[in-house]
Enzyme design. Structure first.
Site, PDB file in Angstrom:
ATOM      1  N   ASP A 234       0.695  -1.245  -0.040  1.00 30.93           N
ATOM      2  CA  ASP A 234       0.190  -0.001   0.144  1.00 30.93           C
ATOM      3  C   ASP A 234       1.010   1.433  -0.083  1.00 30.93           C
ATOM      4  OD1 ASP A 234      -2.299  -1.664  -0.053  1.00 30.93           O
ATOM      5  OD2 ASP A 234      -2.496  -1.137   2.152  1.00 30.93           O
TER       6      ASP A 234
ATOM      7  N   ASP B 200     -13.861  -6.473  -5.030  1.00 28.80           N
ATOM      8  CA  ASP B 200     -13.857  -6.638  -3.443  1.00 28.80           C
ATOM      9  C   ASP B 200     -15.335  -7.131  -3.263  1.00 28.80           C
ATOM     10  OD1 ASP B 200     -11.478  -5.231  -2.590  1.00 28.80           O
ATOM     11  OD2 ASP B 200     -12.246  -3.492  -3.169  1.00 28.80           O
TER      12      ASP B 200
END
Lengths: 267, 198
Positions: A11, A130
């Protein structure tokens, strides 16, 4: 034979790799380049950089670090977050990324997938999904990068998996939100169901906590790659040892080999 | 020091191929200039995307004949390799035709996904300085089209079917995998290529 891939996910926020606890309280893990080189040396097969601030802030990925990574590592990498148009994708690919991954913008405007595949070829176009269990099957969620805005998109996961392939997705990353961050293993039930509908490469994401979880997701769900963050970042599952264990269990793996540094002799 | 040039075929991996050569200590300017290409000791033709796009780019720059007439070692990478053949099934594209054969779509089947994406093991078919040290190595592939194994094939790989991973015909060479993203095996291929005599 094609090897199964191990993919650390990094990230990125403001040019640094961060680790978040439930999407908040981000701790700086280190410089992008240092971690990219570390994972390359450990035998990662590919890297994913997820720009966690680009998407919620509606800005595109900063080209500079993409260029630096492209010049420094000799394994493939994918950039996710903040890609909403062909032009933004072009900037990232021309900076040297091998693939781009699109999630929420594809839900908002599915034609984006067709446009990207037409322009750059399906092999560059990864769709991130997701997905969360519902009463009947699974549902796709959107804006998951921002806990304030994260919500169900109204789409059925298996249907969306079919549609993105028809539109030209070259790879699907399925992030199983039920298992994400819990380290109890990948959601093999959901991944198995998606695998049946998925003719392009499928990457499992969410839930890795131990080496055994990787073995089970490759063996039971026939996924092409497994993505993980915290177990690799913390060193609790070292990639060289994981590779040796998977290979010993009969999973096709690219063996870890020491990095070579060499230069052409001048004559 | 080899005087290598990268042909500007418009692929988005140009910079990455250039960086891979820089990591080996080799300066690799990108050019579309016919004279500079003819004068180079080694010519590298990168490519990502589609065969038709790469061919169009060469045509625009007037480079089709220039590349066909080169005598020094030439290496095409990925789509840059595919366009060395006579024809690609991708958008029914006539190609450079310096290596006999054509490029066809990979067939998906249960357990065999297309695009072929990831690290696959190389098998040696013919011994050749370009293939030295690469037998059994893993290299990184991303493609949906491939050339069949023929007598030009030095290394093959399997993805539902055997296909050509590294080919040669005279001074023309092609790698279906990406040396710039194939870690040690990629560096080895580039070193082998630079070691080929003019």
């Amino acid at each position: 034979m094609l090897a199964k891939r191990l993919i650390p996910c990094l990230d990125v926020r403001d040019g640094q790799v961060v680790k978040g606890v439930r999407f908040r309280d981000h701790v700086v893990m280190g410089e992008i380049l240092d971690l990219a080189l570390r994972y390359r040396a450990e035998g990662a097969d590919e890297l994913v950089f997820y720009d966690i601030t680009a998407s919620p802030q509606e800005r595109s990925v900063d080209r500079q670090w993409v260029e630096k990574v492209a010049r420094s590592i000799d394994i493939p990498f994918c950039v996710a977050g903040g890609i909403r148009s062909v032009e933004q994708a072009r900037a990232v690919l021309h900076a040297g990324a091998d693939k781009i991954s699109v999630n929420t913008p594809a839900l908002q405007r599915p034609e984006l997938i067709d446009e990207l595949a037409r322009e750059f070829g399906s092999q560059c176009v990864v769709i991130g999904i997701d997905s969360l269990a519902a009463e009947d099957g699974w549902r796709v969620h959107q804006f998951t990068g921002d806990p304030e805005r994260s919500r169900e998109s109204g789409r059925d996961t298996l249907q969306w998996v079919g549609e993105v392939q028809q539109r030209g997705a070259g790879e699907i990353v399925l992030n199983c939100m039920n298992s994400d961050g819990v380290r109890q293993g990948y959601d093999t039930e959901q991944l198995g169901a998606v695998r049946e509908r998925c003719q392009v490469p499928l990457v499992a994401s969410g839930g890795a906590g131990a080496a055994a979880h990787f073995l089970s997701v490759f063996r039971d769900c026939d996924v092409d790659a497994a993505l993980a963050a915290s177990v690799f970042h913390s060193g609790s599952v070292p990639i060289p040892r994981l590779k040796a264990e998977l290979a010993a269990a009969g999973i096709p793996i690219r063996p870890h080999e020491p990095q070579q540094t060499s230069a052409i002799q001048t004559h | 020091m080899p005087n290598l040039v990268l042909v500007d075929s418009g692929g988005s991996n140009l910079g990455s191929v250039q960086a891979a050569l820089e990591r080996l200590g080799v300066d690799a300017p990108v050019t579309g200039d016919a004279e500079r290409i003819r004068a180079a000791s080694h010519v590298l033709l990168p490519g990502v995307g589609a065969a038709a796009v790469a061919m169009a780019r060469l045509r625009e720059q007037g480079l089709v004949e220039v590349i066909r007439e080169l005598r020094q070692p030439v290496l095409g990478v990925c789509v840059g390799m595919q366009i060395l053949f006579e024809h690609s099934e991708e958008s029914d594209t006539p190609c450079l035709g310096v290596i006999p054969g054509s490029v066809r779509r990979l067939q998906a089947s249960p357990g065999v996904r297309v695009p072929h994406m990831g690290w696959n093991q190389l098998q040696q078919r013919i011994e050749h300085p370009l293939a030295q040290g690469l037998h059994d190595a893993h290299a990184y592939f991303v493609h949906s089209f491939a050339a069949a194994v023929t007598e030009s094939t030095l290394l093959s790989a399997d993805h539902g079917q055997s296909f050509a991973a590294l080919v040669v015909r005279g001074n023309y060479h092609g790698a279906q995998f990406h040396p710039e993203r194939s870690a040690n095996a990629g560096a080895r291929l580039l070193e082998n290529f630079l070691g080929l005599g003019g």
